[in-house]
Design an enzyme around this catalytic site. Structure first.
Site, mmCIF file in Angstrom:
data_model
loop_
_atom_site.group_PDB
_atom_site.id
_atom_site.type_symbol
_atom_site.label_atom_id
_atom_site.label_comp_id
_atom_site.label_asym_id
_atom_site.label_seq_id
_atom_site.Cartn_x
_atom_site.Cartn_y
_atom_site.Cartn_z
ATOM 1 N N ASP A 243 -21.660 3.936 -14.726
ATOM 2 C CA ASP A 243 -20.500 4.909 -15.273
ATOM 3 C C ASP A 243 -19.789 5.767 -13.961
ATOM 4 O O ASP A 243 -20.518 6.046 -12.904
ATOM 5 C CB ASP A 243 -20.909 6.148 -16.052
ATOM 6 C CG ASP A 243 -20.955 5.270 -17.779
ATOM 7 O OD1 ASP A 243 -20.345 4.243 -17.669
ATOM 8 O OD2 ASP A 243 -21.540 5.913 -18.432
ATOM 9 N N MET B 292 -17.635 18.685 -20.900
ATOM 10 C CA MET B 292 -16.472 18.071 -21.193
ATOM 11 C C MET B 292 -15.436 19.324 -21.680
ATOM 12 O O MET B 292 -14.609 18.880 -22.232
ATOM 13 C CB MET B 292 -16.513 17.034 -22.306
ATOM 14 C CG MET B 292 -17.092 15.719 -21.374
ATOM 15 S SD MET B 292 -17.186 14.529 -22.976
ATOM 16 C CE MET B 292 -18.761 15.077 -23.966
ATOM 17 N N LYS C 102 -14.133 1.573 -14.625
ATOM 18 C CA LYS C 102 -12.607 0.919 -14.710
ATOM 19 C C LYS C 102 -12.684 -0.290 -14.374
ATOM 20 O O LYS C 102 -13.528 -0.798 -13.667
ATOM 21 C CB LYS C 102 -11.702 1.995 -13.964
ATOM 22 C CG LYS C 102 -12.285 2.251 -12.483
ATOM 23 C CD LYS C 102 -11.404 3.128 -11.965
ATOM 24 C CE LYS C 102 -11.685 3.440 -10.449
ATOM 25 N NZ LYS C 102 -13.022 3.891 -10.359
HETATM 26 N N1 SAH Z 1 -24.950 12.396 -20.320
HETATM 27 C C1 SAH Z 1 -24.389 13.146 -19.629
HETATM 28 C C2 SAH Z 1 -23.306 13.793 -20.177
HETATM 29 C C3 SAH Z 1 -22.173 12.967 -20.044
HETATM 30 S S1 SAH Z 1 -20.574 13.819 -20.894
HETATM 31 C C4 SAH Z 1 -25.557 14.408 -19.507
HETATM 32 O O1 SAH Z 1 -26.543 14.412 -20.252
HETATM 33 O O2 SAH Z 1 -25.620 15.315 -18.383
HETATM 34 C C5 SAH Z 1 -19.771 14.395 -19.201
HETATM 35 C C6 SAH Z 1 -20.127 15.768 -19.054
HETATM 36 O O3 SAH Z 1 -21.367 16.223 -18.492
HETATM 37 C C7 SAH Z 1 -18.977 16.349 -18.105
HETATM 38 O O4 SAH Z 1 -17.728 16.641 -18.542
HETATM 39 C C8 SAH Z 1 -19.608 17.906 -17.557
HETATM 40 O O5 SAH Z 1 -19.449 18.555 -18.710
HETATM 41 C C9 SAH Z 1 -21.110 17.427 -17.801
HETATM 42 N N2 SAH Z 1 -21.703 16.894 -16.443
HETATM 43 C C10 SAH Z 1 -22.433 15.838 -16.000
HETATM 44 N N3 SAH Z 1 -22.701 16.027 -14.767
HETATM 45 C C11 SAH Z 1 -22.491 17.039 -14.368
HETATM 46 C C12 SAH Z 1 -22.950 17.822 -13.097
HETATM 47 N N4 SAH Z 1 -23.548 17.370 -12.142
HETATM 48 N N5 SAH Z 1 -22.640 19.280 -12.928
HETATM 49 C C13 SAH Z 1 -21.825 19.699 -14.213
HETATM 50 N N6 SAH Z 1 -21.512 19.058 -15.402
HETATM 51 C C14 SAH Z 1 -21.743 17.866 -15.550
#
Ligand code: SAH
Length: 273
Positions: free
Chosen positions: A36, A176, A58
Site C-alpha cells: 500500500d 485518518m 495506484k
Molecule cells: N492499518 C493502519 C491504519 C491505516 S488507516 C494501522 O494499523 O496503523 C491510515 C491512517 O493511519 C492514517 O490516516 C493515519 O491516521 C494512521 N497512520 C498510519 N501510519 C502512521 C504513522 N506512521 N504516523 C501517524 N499516523 C499513521
C-alpha cells in the site's frame, strides 16, 4: 499446480525496526509483495531484488487501484503458484481492509494467513511519549476513523457517545483525521468535552521525520495548521497527552523520540533521512 499462500502482513507504523520478525522473514521469502501507499519507503526497500514488488496504491495511469483489482491480483498470483505478501501499514485489520481481503481470499479458496503488525492507533501515541492508557489518567481506549462527516445523519460514529467516553476519562485516538480535524473537535465540544482537554497530533510516527504538536480541544486545529500537520497523522484526545510533558526530554535523550522536538515544536519538520 501448487497454489501459493497470501500473507496479509502488517508493516507497523514505518520504522523498519518495528516490523515483526515474521513480517521481515516473509519479505525475504515472498515471490510477490503487493504494498500500500502508506508503507514506508525504508520498508519497501527491504525485499531482495528477486521479489516482485508491486505498488497497488495506484495504477500505471495514476488512478487509485480499486479494491476489486487488488483482490483479483492476490487471487491471480496465488493461483499461479506464488507466495504473496499483501503488505499494509500498521496492522492489516485496523482500518486496513484486512478483514475484507480475508473474506475475499476465503471465498476464492486461497490459503492465507494474517500477520499482525504494530498499529499506529497505539504506537502513534506511545512512540511520542503518550501512553494510550495510564492507571492515573485513562482506563479505556477508543479508536475511530476521523474521515466521516460528523454532522451526517447516517454517520457510522456516535460522536455524543465518543464525547462521553472522553468525559468519563477515556482516551480517544482518531485515525485518518487530519482533513476533518475542525469538525471532529467541534463534535467533541458539542458532546460536552472540556475545551481544555489536551490533544496531540503525531505525524509520521516512528519515521525519521516524526513530528508532534500538542494543544487542547480548542487550540489544536490552529496549532496543526500553524505547524503544517499533514497525513499520515494520529490525533490523541485525553489527559494521557500531558504525560508527554513529563517524559519527552528523557525520550529525546534516549534517542527514541527522534525529531519529535519536545512538547510543542514550532518549526516545520526537517527530514533527517
Ligand atoms: N492499518 C493502519 C491504519 C491505516 S488507516 C494501522 O494499523 O496503523 C491510515 C491512517 O493511519 C492514517 O490516516 C493515519 O491516521 C494512521 N497512520 C498510519 N501510519 C502512521 C504513522 N506512521 N504516523 C501517524 N499516523 C499513521
Amino acid at each position: 499446480m501448487r497454489v501459493g499462500t497470501v500473507y496479509l502482513v502488517g508493516a507497523g507504523p514505518g520504522d523498519p525496526d518495528l516490523l515483526t520478525v515474521k513480517a521481515r522473514r516473509l519479505l525475504d521469502e515472498a515471490d510477490v509483495v503487493l504494498y500500500d501507499g502508506l508503507v514506508s519507503e525504508t520498508i519497501r526497500d527491504l525485499p531482495p531484488a528477486s521479489v516482485d514488488l508491486i505498488d497497488v496504491s495506484k495504477r500505471g495511469d495514476g488512478e487509485r487501484t480499486t479494491q476489486a483489482e487488488i483482490n483479483d491480483r492476490m487471487v491471480r498470483h496465488a493461483t499461479a503458484g506464488d507466495d504473496v505478501v499483501r503488505l499494509k501499514s500498521g496492522d492489516p485489520c485496523v482500518f486496513g481492509r484486512g478483514g475484507e481481503e480475508a473474506e475475499e481470499l476465503a471465498a476464492a479458496g486461497v490459503p492465507f494467513e494474517i500477520v499482525p503488525g504494530i498499529t499506529s492507533a497505539v504506537a502513534g501515541a506511545s512512540v511520542a511519549g503518550i501512553p494510550p492508557t495510564h492507571r492515573d489518567h485513562a482506563s479505556s481506549l477508543t479508536v475511530v476513523t476521523g474521515h466521516e462527516d460528523p454532522t451526517k445523519a447516517d454517520s457510522a460514529l456516535d460522536w455524543g457517545a465518543l464525547a462521553r467516553s472522553v468525559t468519563a476519562g477515556g482516551t480517544l485516538v482518531i485515525l485518518m483525521g487530519v482533513g476533518r480535524l475542525p469538525d471532529n473537535m467541534a463534535a467533541l465540544r458539542a458532546g460536552g468535552v472540556d475545551p481544555e482537554t489536551p490533544v496531540a497530533m503525531i505525524e509520521r510516527a516512528s519515521r525519521a521525520d516524526e513530528f508532534t504538536v500538542t494543544g487542547t480541544l480548542d487550540t489544536i486545529t490552529d496549532r496543526a495548521r500553524e505547524v503544517g500537520i499533514d497525513p499520515p497523522a494520529v490525533t490523541v484526545v485525553g489527559d494521557v497527552v500531558d504525560v508527554r510533558d513529563r517524559v519527552s526530554e528523557y525520550l529525546r535523550a534516549a534517542g527514541t523520540a527522534r525529531s519529535a522536538g519536545g512538547p510543542v515544536r514550532d518549526e516545520p519538520p526537517v527530514p533527517t533521512e
